[in-house]
Design a protein around this motif. Structure first.
Motif, PDB file in Angstrom:
ATOM      1  N   LEU A  58       0.824  -1.221   0.000  1.00 23.27           N
ATOM      2  CA  LEU A  58       0.000   0.000   0.000  1.00 23.27           C
ATOM      3  C   LEU A  58       0.851   1.262   0.000  1.00 23.27           C
ATOM      4  CD1 LEU A  58      -2.605  -1.043   2.736  1.00 23.27           C
ATOM      5  CD2 LEU A  58      -2.717  -1.443   0.263  1.00 23.27           C
ATOM      6  N   TYR A  59       0.333   2.314  -0.635  1.00 26.84           N
ATOM      7  CA  TYR A  59       0.915   3.662  -0.552  1.00 26.84           C
ATOM      8  C   TYR A  59       0.184   4.404   0.570  1.00 26.84           C
ATOM      9  CZ  TYR A  59       1.423   8.660  -1.797  1.00 26.84           C
ATOM     10  OH  TYR A  59       1.646  10.023  -1.778  1.00 26.84           O
ATOM     11  N   SER A  60       0.969   4.942   1.526  1.00 23.91           N
ATOM     12  CA  SER A  60       0.372   5.733   2.604  1.00 23.91           C
ATOM     13  C   SER A  60       0.821   7.186   2.470  1.00 23.91           C
ATOM     14  CB  SER A  60       0.811   5.200   3.973  1.00 23.91           C
ATOM     15  OG  SER A  60       0.383   3.862   4.119  1.00 23.91           O
ATOM     16  N   PRO A  61      -0.043   8.047   1.911  1.00 22.30           N
ATOM     17  CA  PRO A  61       0.354   9.448   1.739  1.00 22.30           C
ATOM     18  C   PRO A  61       0.725  10.122   3.068  1.00 22.30           C
ATOM     19  CG  PRO A  61      -1.982   9.119   1.161  1.00 22.30           C
ATOM     20  CD  PRO A  61      -1.378   7.770   1.349  1.00 22.30           C
ATOM     21  N   SER A  62       0.063   9.676   4.152  1.00 17.94           N
ATOM     22  CA  SER A  62       0.340  10.315   5.460  1.00 17.94           C
ATOM     23  C   SER A  62       1.769  10.039   5.926  1.00 17.94           C
ATOM     24  CB  SER A  62      -0.648   9.775   6.501  1.00 17.94           C
ATOM     25  OG  SER A  62      -0.485   8.366   6.594  1.00 17.94           O
ATOM     26  N   LYS A  63       2.393   9.017   5.341  1.00 23.22           N
ATOM     27  CA  LYS A  63       3.768   8.684   5.732  1.00 23.22           C
ATOM     28  C   LYS A  63       4.811   9.285   4.778  1.00 23.22           C
ATOM     29  CE  LYS A  63       2.521   4.307   7.972  1.00 23.22           C
ATOM     30  NZ  LYS A  63       2.240   2.895   7.610  1.00 23.22           N
ATOM     31  N   SER A  64       4.316  10.113   3.846  1.00 21.51           N
ATOM     32  CA  SER A  64       5.243  10.736   2.881  1.00 21.51           C
ATOM     33  C   SER A  64       5.279  12.243   3.129  1.00 21.51           C
ATOM     34  CB  SER A  64       4.785  10.470   1.449  1.00 21.51           C
ATOM     35  OG  SER A  64       5.519  11.308   0.547  1.00 21.51           O
TER      36      SER A  64
END
Ligand SMILES: Cc1c(C=O)c(-c2nnc3c4c(C[n+]5cc6c(C)n(C)c(C)c6c(Cl)n5)n(C)c(C)c4cnn23)c(C)n1C
Length: 329
Positions: A58-64
């Protein structure tokens, strides 16, 4: 500047090809399916329902730290096999084969159809079609390649897909050593979002090419070679055990048959797909009945030179000159 990424068949039938893509800061690496037949980069994400997302990276935008929400933007897409997905949009840095696009629209899935849920080897698609095909609203977004093109050494990319082997997508340069033959170029029509072109004729089993032109698309996201019934019949008339199988929705034959090759003309060159590449796979594990890589496009309304055809060639997707190049491998 250039980029070069390896790509691998997902399974024994070369159903799709997987390429690693880095998104965000720090990099989140996802296995994605590069698709010249569509124009959206979308991913399974922290916003995808847990029941649908299990088994996927998964891509987690909140972690980028570089992710930004593109507020008010949404997307929804349906593919040729009736699979579909939809969601909202972020921008983030996306790196493919060492080349980074700083502000790429990354479409985050809040809904995915069962085919995608079940296809756990990929976590989304990278559309490499023309921007006109992008499905983000209210403002359509550019593809990764479109964003990269002006900074690449040349505004083009090549696809070198292989049968049960590692192949490559190269961006900004042509490695002619990947091909045996000369690259033949023909105009590409991007008006529908696809890489449309016209083949100048075809032949079965190494015979002389006829002059029956075939207009279709070069589509890395489609597994098969999908052509008109008259061509499909002309081919399988040479395969003694060939028959249409209703349950498989396609032509099947004895796996033991030696299949003839299929050739098509393009850009003054002849691309020959060997018989082996046209025997896709047993219809089920251990079966002696095999499914053909060449099938009918009659129900689709468009001819598709999918992976079965692309595997026989080095294909140049030349945006700068709006043309497609094909060289025998
Ligand atoms: C008009 C059209 C197509 C146009 O594109 C098309 C088609 N052909 N391969 C694919 C697609 C793929 C490639 N793909 C094909 C597969 C097949 C044939 N099988 C048995 C499996 C398990 C597959 C997987 Cl996992 N992946 N993917 C990932 C997506 C989203 C596709 C969408 N359509 N699609 C079909 C079947 N038709 C009728």
């Amino acid at each position: 500047q250039t980029g070069s990424a390896n790509t691998n068949p997902s399974d024994s039938a070369d159903d799709e090809y997987i390429t690693s893509v880095s998104i965000g800061t720090p990099a989140q690496v996802l296995p994605l399916d590069f698709d010249t037949g569509s124009s959206d980069l979308w991913v399974f994400s922290s916003e995808t329902p847990k029941s649908s997302a299990s088994g996927h990276t998964l891509y987690s935008p909140s972690k980028s730290s570089t992710a930004k929400k593109l507020s008010g933007s949404t997307w929804s897409i349906e593919y040729g096999d009736k699979s579909s997905s939809s969601g909202d949009v972020y921008t983030d840095v996306v790196t493919i084969g060492g080349f980074s696009v700083k502000t790429q629209a990354v479409e985050s899935a809040t809904k995915v159809s069962t085919q995608f849920v079940q296809d756990t080897v990929i976590s989304g698609l990278v559309g490499l079609g023309f921007d006109v095909g992008n499905q983000v609203s209210p403002r359509p977004q550019k593809t990764w390649f479109s964003n990269a093109a002006n900074s690449l050494a040349e505004p083009l990319f090549t696809a070198d897909l292989r049968h049960q082997e590692t192949g490559s997508y190269n961006f900004g340069f042509i490695d002619t050593s990947l091909a045996k033959g000369t690259i033949g170029y023909t105009p590409a029509d991007g008006s529908e979002g696809y890489w449309g072109f016209t083949a100048t004729g075809y032949s079965v089993g190494g015979a002389k090419l006829n002059r029956n032109s075939i207009t279709g698309i070069a589509d890395t996201g489609t597994t098969l070679l999908l052509l008109p019934d008259n061509i499909v019949d002309a081919y399988y008339n040479n395969v003694e055990s060939a028959q249409y199988d209703d349950s498989q929705e396609g032509v099947v034959f004895d796996c033991s048959e030696d299949l003839p090759s299929f050739s098509f003309g393009v850009g003054g060159q002849t691309i020959t797909i060997s018989g082996d590449l046209l025997n896709l796979t047993p219809i089920e594990e251990g079966s002696s009945t095999c499914f053909g890589g060449l099938q009918s496009s009659a129900d689709i309304g468009i001819n598709i030179f999918g992976d079965v055809a692309l595997k026989a060639a080095l294909v140049v997707f030349d945006l700068g000159n709006e043309r497609l190049g094909w060289a025998q491998k």
